[in-house]
Enzyme design. Structure first.
Site, PDB file in Angstrom:
ATOM      1  N   LYS A 161       0.836  -1.208   0.000  1.00 57.11           N
ATOM      2  CA  LYS A 161       0.000   0.000   0.000  1.00 57.11           C
ATOM      3  C   LYS A 161       0.872   1.261   0.000  1.00 57.11           C
ATOM      4  O   LYS A 161       0.611   2.217  -0.716  1.00 57.11           O
ATOM      5  CB  LYS A 161      -0.940   0.026   1.227  1.00 57.11           C
ATOM      6  CG  LYS A 161      -1.835  -1.208   1.342  1.00 57.11           C
ATOM      7  CD  LYS A 161      -2.750  -1.147   2.550  1.00 57.11           C
ATOM      8  CE  LYS A 161      -2.048  -1.163   3.908  1.00 57.11           C
ATOM      9  NZ  LYS A 161      -1.330  -2.425   4.202  1.00 57.11           N
TER      10      LYS A 161
ATOM     11  N   ARG B 280      -9.971   0.787   8.340  1.00 54.93           N
ATOM     12  CA  ARG B 280      -9.498  -0.466   8.936  1.00 54.93           C
ATOM     13  C   ARG B 280     -10.654  -1.313   9.447  1.00 54.93           C
ATOM     14  O   ARG B 280     -10.448  -2.444   9.874  1.00 54.93           O
ATOM     15  CB  ARG B 280      -8.595  -0.183  10.137  1.00 54.93           C
ATOM     16  CG  ARG B 280      -7.245   0.406   9.798  1.00 54.93           C
ATOM     17  CD  ARG B 280      -6.471  -0.535   8.937  1.00 54.93           C
ATOM     18  NE  ARG B 280      -5.242  -1.014   9.483  1.00 54.93           N
ATOM     19  CZ  ARG B 280      -4.045  -0.551   9.155  1.00 54.93           C
ATOM     20  NH1 ARG B 280      -3.907   0.455   8.338  1.00 54.93           N
ATOM     21  NH2 ARG B 280      -2.968  -1.105   9.654  1.00 54.93           N
TER      22      ARG B 280
ATOM     23  N   ARG C 127      11.570  -5.339   5.379  1.00 52.01           N
ATOM     24  CA  ARG C 127      11.402  -3.910   5.042  1.00 52.01           C
ATOM     25  C   ARG C 127      12.358  -3.016   5.823  1.00 52.01           C
ATOM     26  O   ARG C 127      12.593  -3.201   7.013  1.00 52.01           O
ATOM     27  CB  ARG C 127       9.969  -3.471   5.320  1.00 52.01           C
ATOM     28  CG  ARG C 127       9.780  -1.963   5.141  1.00 52.01           C
ATOM     29  CD  ARG C 127       8.325  -1.549   5.166  1.00 52.01           C
ATOM     30  NE  ARG C 127       7.605  -2.094   6.276  1.00 52.01           N
ATOM     31  CZ  ARG C 127       6.282  -2.115   6.361  1.00 52.01           C
ATOM     32  NH1 ARG C 127       5.555  -1.639   5.372  1.00 52.01           N
ATOM     33  NH2 ARG C 127       5.699  -2.621   7.420  1.00 52.01           N
TER      34      ARG C 127
ATOM     35  N   ARG D  85      10.815  -0.578  11.322  1.00 49.65           N
ATOM     36  CA  ARG D  85       9.709  -0.219  12.219  1.00 49.65           C
ATOM     37  C   ARG D  85       9.658  -1.173  13.404  1.00 49.65           C
ATOM     38  O   ARG D  85       9.847  -2.384  13.240  1.00 49.65           O
ATOM     39  CB  ARG D  85       8.372  -0.290  11.463  1.00 49.65           C
ATOM     40  CG  ARG D  85       8.033   0.981  10.745  1.00 49.65           C
ATOM     41  CD  ARG D  85       6.852   0.905   9.815  1.00 49.65           C
ATOM     42  NE  ARG D  85       5.697   0.161  10.261  1.00 49.65           N
ATOM     43  CZ  ARG D  85       4.595  -0.017   9.514  1.00 49.65           C
ATOM     44  NH1 ARG D  85       4.526   0.504   8.298  1.00 49.65           N
ATOM     45  NH2 ARG D  85       3.586  -0.709   9.968  1.00 49.65           N
TER      46      ARG D  85
ATOM     47  N   ARG E   2      -0.725  -8.435  13.527  1.00 47.60           N
ATOM     48  CA  ARG E   2      -1.312  -7.448  12.609  1.00 47.60           C
ATOM     49  C   ARG E   2      -2.119  -8.143  11.511  1.00 47.60           C
ATOM     50  O   ARG E   2      -3.180  -7.666  11.112  1.00 47.60           O
ATOM     51  CB  ARG E   2      -0.205  -6.584  11.991  1.00 47.60           C
ATOM     52  CG  ARG E   2       0.327  -5.542  12.970  1.00 47.60           C
ATOM     53  CD  ARG E   2       1.718  -5.047  12.597  1.00 47.60           C
ATOM     54  NE  ARG E   2       1.824  -4.463  11.292  1.00 47.60           N
ATOM     55  CZ  ARG E   2       2.979  -4.289  10.645  1.00 47.60           C
ATOM     56  NH1 ARG E   2       4.113  -4.658  11.211  1.00 47.60           N
ATOM     57  NH2 ARG E   2       3.005  -3.746   9.455  1.00 47.60           N
TER      58      ARG E   2
HETATM   59  P1  AP5 Z   1       4.818  -1.545   1.939  1.00 52.02           P
HETATM   60  O1  AP5 Z   1       4.462  -0.808   0.692  1.00 52.02           O
HETATM   61  O2  AP5 Z   1       5.553  -0.816   2.983  1.00 52.02           O
HETATM   62  O3  AP5 Z   1       3.516  -2.300   2.549  1.00 52.02           O
HETATM   63  P2  AP5 Z   1       2.211  -1.747   3.256  1.00 52.02           P
HETATM   64  O4  AP5 Z   1       1.049  -2.394   2.600  1.00 52.02           O
HETATM   65  O5  AP5 Z   1       2.238  -0.254   3.303  1.00 52.02           O
HETATM   66  O6  AP5 Z   1       2.398  -2.398   4.677  1.00 52.02           O
HETATM   67  P3  AP5 Z   1       2.312  -1.795   6.157  1.00 52.02           P
HETATM   68  O7  AP5 Z   1       3.049  -2.755   7.021  1.00 52.02           O
HETATM   69  O8  AP5 Z   1       2.743  -0.365   6.171  1.00 52.02           O
HETATM   70  O9  AP5 Z   1       0.779  -1.890   6.413  1.00 52.02           O
HETATM   71  P4  AP5 Z   1       0.093  -1.888   7.792  1.00 52.02           P
HETATM   72  O10 AP5 Z   1      -1.313  -1.796   7.344  1.00 52.02           O
HETATM   73  O11 AP5 Z   1       0.416  -3.008   8.672  1.00 52.02           O
HETATM   74  O12 AP5 Z   1       0.742  -0.627   8.532  1.00 52.02           O
HETATM   75  P5  AP5 Z   1       0.239   0.873   8.681  1.00 52.02           P
HETATM   76  O13 AP5 Z   1       1.434   1.734   8.705  1.00 52.02           O
HETATM   77  O14 AP5 Z   1      -0.858   1.186   7.757  1.00 52.02           O
HETATM   78  O15 AP5 Z   1       5.652  -2.835   1.490  1.00 52.02           O
HETATM   79  C1  AP5 Z   1       6.135  -3.756   2.440  1.00 52.02           C
HETATM   80  C2  AP5 Z   1       7.502  -4.286   2.001  1.00 52.02           C
HETATM   81  O16 AP5 Z   1       7.325  -5.084   0.835  1.00 52.02           O
HETATM   82  C3  AP5 Z   1       8.528  -3.209   1.626  1.00 52.02           C
HETATM   83  O17 AP5 Z   1       9.799  -3.618   2.020  1.00 52.02           O
HETATM   84  C4  AP5 Z   1       8.433  -3.126   0.089  1.00 52.02           C
HETATM   85  O18 AP5 Z   1       9.654  -2.711  -0.498  1.00 52.02           O
HETATM   86  C5  AP5 Z   1       8.092  -4.562  -0.259  1.00 52.02           C
HETATM   87  N1  AP5 Z   1       7.238  -4.700  -1.431  1.00 52.02           N
HETATM   88  C6  AP5 Z   1       6.166  -3.931  -1.766  1.00 52.02           C
HETATM   89  N2  AP5 Z   1       5.610  -4.377  -2.906  1.00 52.02           N
HETATM   90  C7  AP5 Z   1       6.334  -5.466  -3.284  1.00 52.02           C
HETATM   91  C8  AP5 Z   1       6.234  -6.376  -4.377  1.00 52.02           C
HETATM   92  N3  AP5 Z   1       5.283  -6.243  -5.311  1.00 52.02           N
HETATM   93  N4  AP5 Z   1       7.120  -7.378  -4.431  1.00 52.02           N
HETATM   94  C9  AP5 Z   1       8.103  -7.529  -3.492  1.00 52.02           C
HETATM   95  N5  AP5 Z   1       8.256  -6.695  -2.431  1.00 52.02           N
HETATM   96  C10 AP5 Z   1       7.365  -5.670  -2.339  1.00 52.02           C
HETATM   97  O19 AP5 Z   1      -0.400   0.833  10.175  1.00 52.02           O
HETATM   98  C11 AP5 Z   1       0.406   0.617  11.290  1.00 52.02           C
HETATM   99  C12 AP5 Z   1      -0.451   0.652  12.545  1.00 52.02           C
HETATM  100  O20 AP5 Z   1      -1.073   1.960  12.685  1.00 52.02           O
HETATM  101  C13 AP5 Z   1      -1.615  -0.335  12.607  1.00 52.02           C
HETATM  102  O21 AP5 Z   1      -1.183  -1.596  13.057  1.00 52.02           O
HETATM  103  C14 AP5 Z   1      -2.557   0.361  13.593  1.00 52.02           C
HETATM  104  O22 AP5 Z   1      -2.125   0.179  14.922  1.00 52.02           O
HETATM  105  C15 AP5 Z   1      -2.375   1.837  13.265  1.00 52.02           C
HETATM  106  N6  AP5 Z   1      -3.371   2.343  12.307  1.00 52.02           N
HETATM  107  C16 AP5 Z   1      -3.123   2.801  11.050  1.00 52.02           C
HETATM  108  N7  AP5 Z   1      -4.253   3.163  10.430  1.00 52.02           N
HETATM  109  C17 AP5 Z   1      -5.255   2.945  11.315  1.00 52.02           C
HETATM  110  C18 AP5 Z   1      -6.665   3.113  11.254  1.00 52.02           C
HETATM  111  N8  AP5 Z   1      -7.277   3.589  10.145  1.00 52.02           N
HETATM  112  N9  AP5 Z   1      -7.409   2.764  12.344  1.00 52.02           N
HETATM  113  C19 AP5 Z   1      -6.803   2.290  13.459  1.00 52.02           C
HETATM  114  N10 AP5 Z   1      -5.467   2.101  13.582  1.00 52.02           N
HETATM  115  C20 AP5 Z   1      -4.696   2.427  12.524  1.00 52.02           C
HETATM  116 MG    MG Z   2       2.472   1.154   4.850  1.00 59.07          MG
END
Ligand code: AP5
Ligand code: MG
Length: 224
Positions: A13, A88, A127, A160, A171
């Site tokens: 994402k 979410r 990552r 992270r 998660r």
């Molecule tokens: P990356 O693009 O970083 O993946 P991502 O989908 O953004 O994953 P996240 O871990 O950031 O998602 P998340 O939902 O757990 O965390 P968030 O920050 O939103 O890619 C991942 C890796 O793969 C990278 O190394 C990249 O290079 C690699 N990659 C990408 N595409 C690839 C491909 N095609 N092939 C190979 N490698 C690839 O949320 C964190 C926390 O915040 C949550 O746990 C929660 O506590 C809180 N939070 C956030 N939003 C809310 C909400 N709306 N409500 C409540 N709590 C919330």
């Molecule tokens: Mg992300």
């Protein structure tokens, strides 16, 4: 254009949100990024957020809805946005719809980037992120040129605190229980596109661009 990116932790994402934002000149809004910036600010609220994020749990809606509202009402969001990590829960999805209705706007599409749970754990633990500009790397698929430092701005990379196997699994569980129902919510309301996230980064981006091109064509044709 107003888009929501759904997908397991590690689905891509953030990676694809950055690319789409650059291509279509609309902001990429990561609610995880907003939460982490509050934690980094040292505010008391950050301590509250950290207690949730460190265990892989969601931050409560009352905080998230207000942060999101303020962000999408900002000037740079007039022509749209790409939401990453929001909604979410189905409750958040419904509240987003209400918020948009109030502004006489609509969500154009939710795009689900699909990967397996095993792939998610692998990507999360591989990552690395630039502390300064947020550029995302993978030690396996897209490593930095100089170990430990960002190619773009030269600042140090970090991992992270929630990117370890144990929290990643939590998660993923939280995602399947609380966030995956959003996929059905958008499918039932005719607003869902799914793309295969287990292709290389360029191929996923090509699929996303194709989906967005269809949306722009519909808008240009006056269709909702
Ligand atoms: P990356 O693009 O970083 O993946 P991502 O989908 O953004 O994953 P996240 O871990 O950031 O998602 P998340 O939902 O757990 O965390 P968030 O920050 O939103 O890619 C991942 C890796 O793969 C990278 O190394 C990249 O290079 C690699 N990659 C990408 N595409 C690839 C491909 N095609 N092939 C190979 N490698 C690839 O949320 C964190 C926390 O915040 C949550 O746990 C929660 O506590 C809180 N939070 C956030 N939003 C809310 C909400 N709306 N409500 C409540 N709590 C919330
Ligand atoms: Mg992300």
């Amino acid at each position: 254009m107003r888009l929501v990116l759904l997908g397991l932790p590690g689905a891509g994402k953030g990676t694809q949100g950055d690319r789409l934002a650059e291509k279509y000149s609309i902001p990429h809004i990561s609610t995880g990024g907003l939460v982490r910036s509050v934690i980094d600010s040292g505010l008391k609220l950050g301590e509250i957020f950290n207690a949730y994020i460190a265990k892989g749990n969601l931050v409560p809606d009352e905080y998230m809805m207000e942060m999101l509202r303020q962000r999408i009402l900002a000037d740079d969001c007039r022509n749209g946005w790409i939401l990453d990590g929001f909604p979410r829960t189905v409750a958040q999805a419904k509240r987003l719809d209400q918020m948009l209705e109030h502004e006489t706007e609509v969500l154009d599409r939710a795009i689900d980037i699909r990967i397996s749970g095993e792939e998610a754990v692998l990507r999360i633990t591989n990552r690395r992120i630039c502390r300064s500009c947020g550029q995302i790397y993978s030690i396996e698929h897209s490593p930095e040129k100089v170990k430990g430092f960002c190619d773009k701005c030269g600042e140090p990379l970090y991992q992270r605190p929630d990117d370890n196997v144990e929290v990643a699994r939590l998660r993923i569980k939280v995602y399947m229980e609380q966030t995956h129902p959003c996929v059905h919510y958008y499918a039932q309301t005719g607003r869902l596109t799914s793309v295969n996230g287990e292709q290389d980064i360029d191929a996923v981006f090509a699929d996303l661009q194709a989906a967005v091109a269809v949306l722009y064509a519909k808008k240009a044709g006056g269709q909702k």
